[in-house]
Write a protein that holds these residues in place. Sequence first.
Motif, PDB file in Angstrom:
ATOM      1  N   MET A   1       1.020  -1.276  -0.503  1.00 34.29           N
ATOM      2  CA  MET A   1       0.371   0.139   0.040  1.00 34.29           C
ATOM      3  C   MET A   1       0.883   1.258   0.114  1.00 34.29           C
ATOM      4  N   GLU A   3       2.361   2.301  -2.608  1.00 34.96           N
ATOM      5  CA  GLU A   3       1.648   3.560  -3.670  1.00 34.96           C
ATOM      6  C   GLU A   3       0.789   4.187  -3.457  1.00 34.96           C
ATOM      7  N   ALA A   4      -0.213   4.046  -2.445  1.00 31.48           N
ATOM      8  CA  ALA A   4      -0.992   4.620  -2.881  1.00 31.48           C
ATOM      9  C   ALA A   4      -1.088   5.822  -1.309  1.00 31.48           C
ATOM     10  N   LYS A   7       0.373   8.850  -2.774  1.00 38.62           N
ATOM     11  CA  LYS A   7      -0.117   9.987  -3.203  1.00 38.62           C
ATOM     12  C   LYS A   7      -1.395  10.307  -2.218  1.00 38.62           C
ATOM     13  N   GLU A   9      -4.743  12.113  -0.557  1.00 38.70           N
ATOM     14  CA  GLU A   9      -5.735  10.993  -0.107  1.00 38.70           C
ATOM     15  C   GLU A   9      -7.241  11.066  -0.904  1.00 38.70           C
ATOM     16  N   PRO A  10      -7.289  10.328  -1.889  1.00 37.47           N
ATOM     17  CA  PRO A  10      -8.761  10.410  -2.581  1.00 37.47           C
ATOM     18  C   PRO A  10     -10.064  11.015  -1.836  1.00 37.47           C
ATOM     19  N   LEU A  15     -13.953   6.914  -4.295  1.00 40.09           N
ATOM     20  CA  LEU A  15     -14.321   5.765  -3.547  1.00 40.09           C
ATOM     21  C   LEU A  15     -15.142   5.150  -4.314  1.00 40.09           C
TER      22      LEU A  15
END
Lengths: 182, 215
Positions: A1, A3-4, A7, A9-10, A15
Amino acid sequence: MSEAAVKKEPGMATLVVVLFAISAVVALLLGVTNIVTKPFIDENQRLAKEQAMQEVLPSDSYEELSYTGSDSTVKGIYSAGDAGYVVQVAPATSFSGTLSVMVGVDGSGSCTGISIVETGETSGLGSNASKPVFKDQFTGVSGTVNVTKDGGAINAITGATITSRGVCEAVTSALAAAAEMG
Amino acid sequence: MNVKKQLMDGLFFQNPVTVQLLGMCSVLAITTTLFNGIGMGLSVLVILTCANVVIALLRKIIPSKIRIACYIVVIAGFVTIVDLALKAFLPDLSKSLGLFIPLIVVNCIILGRAESFASKNGVAASALDGVFQGLGYTMVLVIMCVVRELLGNGTFGGGILNGGEGIRIIPEGIPALGMILPVGGFLTLAAVIAAMQYILNKPKKTETKSEEVAK
């Protein structure tokens, strides 16, 4: 995780969109699979049912009758011409939910044979109900059928008394249902 | 990517059943005949490999907050496809495994590998991981099936050999029926895990290995 995490936070919208997109693709795939496999599955089920009926009471054709009695475990009753009736019963007693038995009944009201159409019973124990050594005991029985433990004449399957009771119950119901039909 | 290490991990050092202790429910439930064990093992292998590949492909798109939900959707999709395909083309196997195919959805081996491997590694490595972990699972299933079937029923190869009856090795009446019942599953599983841990820990202890076992 990792990699996520780099970036940012989406947001909520991302989502929703991602989960929706994945679900939509999976649903589409399942739809396609269902369209492809459904005819084969229906055919297999029809063949299995027909084979089970032929096994318990051979006849050229079977006609489905409407069952009007009060026994809710009787799932279907078929007339096999002069030979008698074939009754499909899902007994209330079973070890793990889905037990469905096809029972042949001749004109004089005795059982001509049984076939286990559907079983969710324990593999290697309850599933042995479909073996001849158990099944063949039902040929010729009439009236109320019980396992030896309950004072009847049927030898229960080793380690699967509940399944055996379920099958006995199914045969008893089927014989009663056929008697009601005349 | 280290194919040999992945293979050894899948079969032994990180065996899903005996080391990671995942998927216990199906291991205990279906290991009564050899046919069931092989059928279930291969079904899990196929689903695990497919799910791993898809999750590895999507790993940069799936936000970490909803990753578990996404994994479950993907896994459930593959399980249903395999279930339908078995029902359509291999009705006998489908009948014999019954409920346990749909239950692969909640088999934690698949979710466990998605979370701990496929979400962090490339597609090829994840595919291999699926195959090797699936083999590790199948191997334990087969060992348990053979032991339980022999001690509990006195036969070998039930469902496949000798017209489905299996080859009788111990005469009827002697085998302990309990071995086929759930209690036998727990006893056999415990014995298999103990044996595996003994073998894994016997050679000179390397720090990484004992650490993995401790998990």
